[in-house]
Design a protein around this motif. Structure first.
Motif, PDB file in Angstrom:
ATOM      1  N   ASN A  91       0.828  -1.303   0.054  1.00  0.00           N
ATOM      2  CA  ASN A  91       0.102   0.048  -0.024  1.00  0.00           C
ATOM      3  C   ASN A  91       0.945   1.176   0.073  1.00  0.00           C
ATOM      4  O   ASN A  91       0.340   2.185   0.239  1.00  0.00           O
ATOM      5  CB  ASN A  91      -0.854  -0.055   1.032  1.00  0.00           C
ATOM      6  CG  ASN A  91      -2.025  -0.872   0.958  1.00  0.00           C
ATOM      7  OD1 ASN A  91      -2.526  -1.312   0.009  1.00  0.00           O
ATOM      8  ND2 ASN A  91      -2.111  -1.713   2.232  1.00  0.00           N
ATOM      9  N   ASP A  92       2.101   1.144  -0.170  1.00  0.00           N
ATOM     10  CA  ASP A  92       3.161   2.376  -0.322  1.00  0.00           C
ATOM     11  C   ASP A  92       3.339   2.715  -1.903  1.00  0.00           C
ATOM     12  O   ASP A  92       3.821   1.709  -2.395  1.00  0.00           O
ATOM     13  CB  ASP A  92       4.405   1.883   0.251  1.00  0.00           C
ATOM     14  CG  ASP A  92       5.385   2.958   0.361  1.00  0.00           C
ATOM     15  OD1 ASP A  92       5.160   3.841  -0.328  1.00  0.00           O
ATOM     16  OD2 ASP A  92       6.214   2.818   1.158  1.00  0.00           O
ATOM     17  N   PRO A  93       2.763   3.901  -2.273  1.00  0.00           N
ATOM     18  CA  PRO A  93       3.011   4.004  -3.545  1.00  0.00           C
ATOM     19  C   PRO A  93       4.418   4.531  -4.138  1.00  0.00           C
ATOM     20  O   PRO A  93       4.742   4.250  -5.243  1.00  0.00           O
ATOM     21  CB  PRO A  93       2.120   5.517  -4.100  1.00  0.00           C
ATOM     22  CG  PRO A  93       2.078   6.366  -2.569  1.00  0.00           C
ATOM     23  CD  PRO A  93       2.077   4.791  -1.697  1.00  0.00           C
ATOM     24  N   ALA A  94       5.191   4.585  -3.180  1.00  0.00           N
ATOM     25  CA  ALA A  94       6.634   4.794  -3.501  1.00  0.00           C
ATOM     26  C   ALA A  94       7.302   3.800  -4.170  1.00  0.00           C
ATOM     27  O   ALA A  94       8.031   3.871  -5.473  1.00  0.00           O
ATOM     28  CB  ALA A  94       7.385   5.256  -2.207  1.00  0.00           C
ATOM     29  N   GLY A  95       7.149   2.431  -3.755  1.00  0.00           N
ATOM     30  CA  GLY A  95       7.654   1.335  -4.311  1.00  0.00           C
ATOM     31  C   GLY A  95       7.249   1.130  -5.820  1.00  0.00           C
ATOM     32  O   GLY A  95       8.137   0.964  -6.450  1.00  0.00           O
ATOM     33  N   SER A 154      -1.143   1.189 -10.452  1.00  0.00           N
ATOM     34  CA  SER A 154      -1.196   1.031  -8.956  1.00  0.00           C
ATOM     35  C   SER A 154      -0.745   2.092  -8.254  1.00  0.00           C
ATOM     36  O   SER A 154      -1.409   2.648  -7.272  1.00  0.00           O
ATOM     37  CB  SER A 154      -0.167   0.028  -8.664  1.00  0.00           C
ATOM     38  OG  SER A 154      -0.470  -1.389  -9.439  1.00  0.00           O
ATOM     39  N   ALA A 155       0.409   2.903  -8.771  1.00  0.00           N
ATOM     40  CA  ALA A 155       0.679   3.952  -8.144  1.00  0.00           C
ATOM     41  C   ALA A 155      -0.546   5.002  -7.913  1.00  0.00           C
ATOM     42  O   ALA A 155      -0.686   5.780  -6.887  1.00  0.00           O
ATOM     43  CB  ALA A 155       2.091   4.732  -8.426  1.00  0.00           C
ATOM     44  N   THR A 156      -1.085   5.436  -9.071  1.00  0.00           N
ATOM     45  CA  THR A 156      -2.219   6.501  -9.206  1.00  0.00           C
ATOM     46  C   THR A 156      -3.364   5.717  -8.369  1.00  0.00           C
ATOM     47  O   THR A 156      -4.026   6.767  -7.738  1.00  0.00           O
ATOM     48  CB  THR A 156      -2.680   6.428 -10.634  1.00  0.00           C
ATOM     49  OG1 THR A 156      -1.387   6.822 -11.653  1.00  0.00           O
ATOM     50  CG2 THR A 156      -3.781   7.490 -10.781  1.00  0.00           C
ATOM     51  N   THR A 157      -3.616   4.665  -8.320  1.00  0.00           N
ATOM     52  CA  THR A 157      -4.798   4.371  -7.336  1.00  0.00           C
ATOM     53  C   THR A 157      -4.687   4.528  -6.132  1.00  0.00           C
ATOM     54  O   THR A 157      -5.360   5.132  -5.287  1.00  0.00           O
ATOM     55  CB  THR A 157      -5.167   2.742  -7.645  1.00  0.00           C
ATOM     56  OG1 THR A 157      -5.399   2.631  -8.939  1.00  0.00           O
ATOM     57  CG2 THR A 157      -6.305   2.361  -6.698  1.00  0.00           C
ATOM     58  N   ILE A 158      -3.169   4.135  -5.357  1.00  0.00           N
ATOM     59  CA  ILE A 158      -3.182   4.473  -4.052  1.00  0.00           C
ATOM     60  C   ILE A 158      -2.890   5.937  -3.772  1.00  0.00           C
ATOM     61  O   ILE A 158      -3.472   6.117  -2.757  1.00  0.00           O
ATOM     62  CB  ILE A 158      -1.878   3.473  -3.724  1.00  0.00           C
ATOM     63  CG1 ILE A 158      -1.820   2.153  -4.058  1.00  0.00           C
ATOM     64  CG2 ILE A 158      -1.374   4.023  -2.501  1.00  0.00           C
ATOM     65  CD1 ILE A 158      -0.637   1.388  -3.903  1.00  0.00           C
ATOM     66  N   ILE A 159      -2.318   6.743  -4.543  1.00  0.00           N
ATOM     67  CA  ILE A 159      -2.243   8.298  -4.317  1.00  0.00           C
ATOM     68  C   ILE A 159      -3.231   8.818  -4.280  1.00  0.00           C
ATOM     69  O   ILE A 159      -3.796   9.572  -3.410  1.00  0.00           O
ATOM     70  CB  ILE A 159      -1.042   8.781  -5.387  1.00  0.00           C
ATOM     71  CG1 ILE A 159       0.266   8.117  -5.066  1.00  0.00           C
ATOM     72  CG2 ILE A 159      -1.104  10.260  -5.168  1.00  0.00           C
ATOM     73  CD1 ILE A 159       1.266   8.416  -6.178  1.00  0.00           C
TER      74      ILE A 159
END
Length: 359
Positions: free
Chosen positions: A79-83, A113-118
C-alpha cells in the motif's frame, strides 16, 4: 543512452547525449527517500539506508540488483505508492539506457497501481502529508511524460509535463516547506523557458530560467531527497548556459560517487567537446565505450559513442586515430537490428566511409 532533460524541451542538437542521461534519470531519484507511513517524520534510519542503496545501484547501472531489492520492498509494502514509483523510474532508466521500449506493459501497470493508491490517500490527507503525495503524483506524471517523449506522442508528453507541474504547485500550497517540490518546478521552469524559442519572444511564455535555477539551488541546499537529482539536472543546465567548467566539475563529482554507471559520462564528454577540449572528450568517451561493449544492447549507443569519438579525433586532426576508431564498427555491423540500422543510418554510413579512407 538517451533521455530528454527535464520533461521534453531539449533541442535536437544535444538530444543524442541527453537521452543517455537525464531525465529518465535526472528525475529518477527524487522519490527514493520517501516513507508514506509518517510524512511528518517520514525517514527512519533503516528506510534511509534502504533507499540510498536503491539509488546507488541504479546510478551504477546495476539494474538487476535494484529490481530485486525494490520488488522485495513492494512485496512488503503493497500500500506504499513509493515502491511502484521506484519501479517506474527503474524501468524508464532501463529503457532509455538501452534505447528500447521493452517494458511498456510493466511500466503502465506500476503507473496504474501508484495512481490508485495516491488518489485514495489524497482524499483524506492535508498539510505536509498531502504535499508529499502531490510530489509523488507529480513524479508519476514526469515518468509518463518521459515515456511519451521517447516512445510515444510529443503532444501527450507536453500535457503530462504540465500535469506534473500542477501537482508540484498543489504540494507547495499544502506545505511550502517541502523543498523537494522545488526540484521538479525548477527543472520545468528552466527548460520551458530555455527551449520556448520564438514563442517566448512573442510573449506566449515567460522567461523563467533564473527562477528555475534558483529553485534547483534551493533543492540542492535544503531538500531532503532531491539533492543528487538536482545536481544531475544542473549539469545539463550548465551545458545549456555554456558554463562548461561548472558542468565538468559537477559531473566529475558525481562520477566519484557513482563510478560504475554511464549516466554522468555522456554530459561530461559533451561538456569537454563544447569546450573544445577534444582529447579529454575522447578519454571520457573511450571509458564509456568500455562499458557499452560489455552490454551493447541494440547497439544504438555504441554507434553513437564511436561516432563521437571519431568526431573528436577529426577536430584534433588525428586522421589515423579517427580511422582506427571508425573501423571498430565492422566488429558489430552485422549484429545491429534493422530498426537501429535505419535510425542510425547516417552515422553508420559515415563510420564506414571513414574506415575505408586511405591515409
Amino acid at each position: 543512452m538517451k533521455n530528454h532533460s527535464v520533461f521534453f524541451f531539449i533541442n535536437k542538437n544535444i538530444r543524442s547525449l541527453i537521452l543517455s542521461t537525464q531525465l529518465a534519470v535526472v528525475l529518477l531519484f527524487i522519490v527514493l527517500f520517501y516513507s508514506p507511513t509518517d510524512a511528518s517524520a517520514y525517514m527512519t534510519k533503516e528506510k534511509k539506508l534502504y533507499m540510498e542503496k536503491i539509488q546507488e545501484l541504479i546510478y551504477n547501472d546495476k539494474f538487476k540488483e535494484a529490481d530485486s531489492l525494490n520488488k522485495d520492498f513492494i512485496s512488503n509494502n503493497q500500500n506504499d505508492p513509493a515502491g511502484y514509483l521506484f519501479q517506474m523510474g527503474l524501468l524508464m532508466a532501463v529503457m532509455t539506457d538501452g534505447e528500447e521500449n521493452n517494458h511498456e506493459k510493466e511500466f503502465n501497470s506500476y503507473s496504474d497501481s501508484a495512481t490508485t493508491i495516491i488518489d485514495s490517500l489524497l482524499l483524506r490527507l492535508s498539510g505536509k502529508d498531502r504535499a508529499w503525495y502531490h510530489l509523488l503524483k507529480g513524479h508519476m506524471y514526469v515518468y509518463k511524460s518521459l515515456w511519451e517523449s521517447r516512445f510515444g506522442s510529443k503532444l501527450s508528453s507536453v500535457k503530462l509535463g504540465y500535469k506534473a507541474k500542477g501537482e508540484y504547485e498543489k504540494g507547495l500550497k499544502s506545505d511550502s516547506s517541502c523543498y523537494d517540490l522545488y526540484f521538479g518546478l525548477g527543472a520545468f521552469h528552466y527548460w520551458k523557458s530555455a527551449k520556448a524559442g520564438l514563442l517566448r519572444t512573442l510573449g506566449f511564455f515567460s522567461n523563467d530560467k533564473k527562477k528555475g535555477i534558483k529553485e534547483l539551488k534551493l533543492a540542492i541546499d535544503s531538500s531532503v531527497i532531491s539533492r543528487q537529482s538536482a545536481r544531475n539536472a544542473m549539469i545539463w543546465i550548465w551545458i545549456d548556459r555554456k558554463d562548461y567548467d561548472s558542468a565538468i566539475a559537477t559531473a566529475t563529482e558525481m562520477l566519484k560517487k557513482f563510478p560504475d554507471g554511464k549516466i554522468f559520462l555522456w554530459p561530461l564528454a559533451e561538456a569537454y567537446y563544447r569546450k573544445t577540449e577534444y582529447l579529454k572528450g575522447v578519454e571520457v568517451l573511450q571509458l564509456l565505450r568500455e562499458k557499452l561493449v560489455i552490454s551493447p544492447g541494440n547497439y544504438y549507443n555504441l554507434i553513437e559513442c564511436d561516432y563521437k569519438i571519431c568526431e573528436n579525433f577529426r577536430l584534433l586532426k588525428q586522421k589515423q586515430n579517427e580511422k582506427k576508431s571508425a573501423e571498430k564498427i565492422n566488429m558489430y555491423l552485422n549484429l545491429i537490428p534493422k530498426d537501429i540500422s535505419k535510425s542510425q543510418n547516417s552515422k553508420i554510413r559515415k563510420l564506414l566511409k571513414i574506415s575505408k579512407e586511405k591515409i
